[in-house]
Design a protein around this motif. Structure first.
Motif, mmCIF file in Angstrom:
data_model
loop_
_atom_site.group_PDB
_atom_site.id
_atom_site.type_symbol
_atom_site.label_atom_id
_atom_site.label_comp_id
_atom_site.label_asym_id
_atom_site.label_seq_id
_atom_site.Cartn_x
_atom_site.Cartn_y
_atom_site.Cartn_z
ATOM 1 N N CYS A 180 37.386 -21.932 24.674
ATOM 2 C CA CYS A 180 38.225 -22.973 25.264
ATOM 3 C C CYS A 180 39.351 -23.341 24.305
ATOM 4 N N GLU A 213 41.328 -25.857 24.408
ATOM 5 C CA GLU A 213 41.679 -27.277 24.280
ATOM 6 C C GLU A 213 40.714 -28.004 23.356
ATOM 7 N N CYS A 241 38.482 -30.811 24.823
ATOM 8 C CA CYS A 241 37.437 -30.473 25.807
ATOM 9 C C CYS A 241 36.073 -30.537 25.130
ATOM 10 N N CYS A 298 34.779 -21.863 27.830
ATOM 11 C CA CYS A 298 35.074 -22.403 29.161
ATOM 12 C C CYS A 298 35.832 -21.361 29.962
ATOM 13 N N ARG A 358 38.774 -21.761 32.682
ATOM 14 C CA ARG A 358 39.630 -22.775 33.261
ATOM 15 C C ARG A 358 40.170 -22.253 34.574
ATOM 16 N N LYS A 397 42.729 -26.296 37.423
ATOM 17 C CA LYS A 397 42.774 -26.554 35.966
ATOM 18 C C LYS A 397 41.459 -27.142 35.440
ATOM 19 N N LYS A 398 40.464 -27.158 36.289
ATOM 20 C CA LYS A 398 39.180 -27.702 35.873
ATOM 21 C C LYS A 398 38.481 -26.737 34.915
ATOM 22 N N HIS A 399 37.779 -27.277 33.937
ATOM 23 C CA HIS A 399 37.033 -26.439 32.990
ATOM 24 C C HIS A 399 35.604 -26.248 33.477
ATOM 25 N N GLN A 412 41.787 -14.957 30.775
ATOM 26 C CA GLN A 412 40.845 -15.664 31.648
ATOM 27 C C GLN A 412 41.123 -15.376 33.124
#
Ligand code: ZN
Length: 227
Positions: free
Chosen positions: A25, A27, A30, A36, A38, A43-45, A69
């Motif tokens: 991930c 971010e 997060c 993760c 995404r 844009k949800k993880h 991803q």
């Protein structure tokens, strides 16, 4: 040079580290990570557990590309959506159960989930008749949407053979299962490879498809709780 030789001898290119790196991930804020997926739209993880990463590695090992991803295949996305949905539903359940006044609980109610507060069930003595609970004890507990689960199971079976013709056989068994409205729990319960054999599936594939469900479910579950 040294590294090449090692990779060659073990037959394992660096699929694992690459996959982990891509799915890390990005971010810092997060708190689901470290890995993760995404969703490019919402844009949800979605937290990736070991079982998901393993599926991704298997996907890459089957010759599919995973550069970003965006390359996460549809069936893994579906699995993540389904598990997320289940998590939400599970979270909502205790609240709705708590709305029942405890005194009115009789055997008219459907069987309560195991997580239900025990105290409320004990009121009024033998509330649950064991014969009325229809779920057999040895039924494998497989989270996810039933049809998606069948597909994931079939992908896993396919990832365990090299020959395209055998992969196709597993896919046929999968299609047959879905076409008949069957799910993995039922296939496991019936233990009936003849059902598939009669419908033209090769004997060995049929036996695998029926016999490996519990093992897969356990593996799947273990992966889920590993981290
Ligand atoms: Zn994240």
């Amino acid at each position: 040079m040294q590294l090449d030789a090692e990779e060659e001898s073990s037959g394992q290119p660096s699929v694992w580290p690459d996959t982990y790196e891509i799915m890390r991930c990005p971010e810092k804020s997060c708190n689901l990570g470290p890995h993760c997926w995404r969703d490019p739209v919402s844009k949800k993880h979605y937290k990736l557990r070991t079982c998901h990463l393993r599926s991704l590695v298997e996907h890459v090992e089957q010759g599919h590309g995973l550069q970003t991803q965006e390359d996460v295949p549809e069936y893994i996305r579906q699995q993540l959506y389904a598990e997320d949905q289940q998590r939400i539903e599970r979270r909502q359940k205790p609240t709705s159960a708590a709305n029942f006044p405890p005194i009115t609980i009789t055997n008219v109610l459907p069987p309560q989930p195991h997580q239900a507060p025990l105290g409320s069930l004990i009121v009024g003595a033998p509330a649950v008749d064991p014969a009325s609970t229809s779920v057999p004890v040895n039924r494998p507990d497989i989270p996810g949407l039933r049809d998606v689960v069948v597909k994931n199971y079939s992908y896993w079976q396919q990832s365990n053979v090299d020959d395209e013709a055998l992969k196709v056989e597993f896919q046929k068994a999968c299609d047959m299962t879905l076409a008949d409205g069957l799910d993995l729990e039922q296939i496991h319960e019936d233990q009936d490879p003849d059902y598939f054999i009669k419908n033209g599936i090769k004997r060995g594939i049929a036996r695998r498809f029926v016999g490996d469900i519990e093992q897969w479910a356990k593996r799947h579950k273990r992966g889920e709780t590993e981290d």
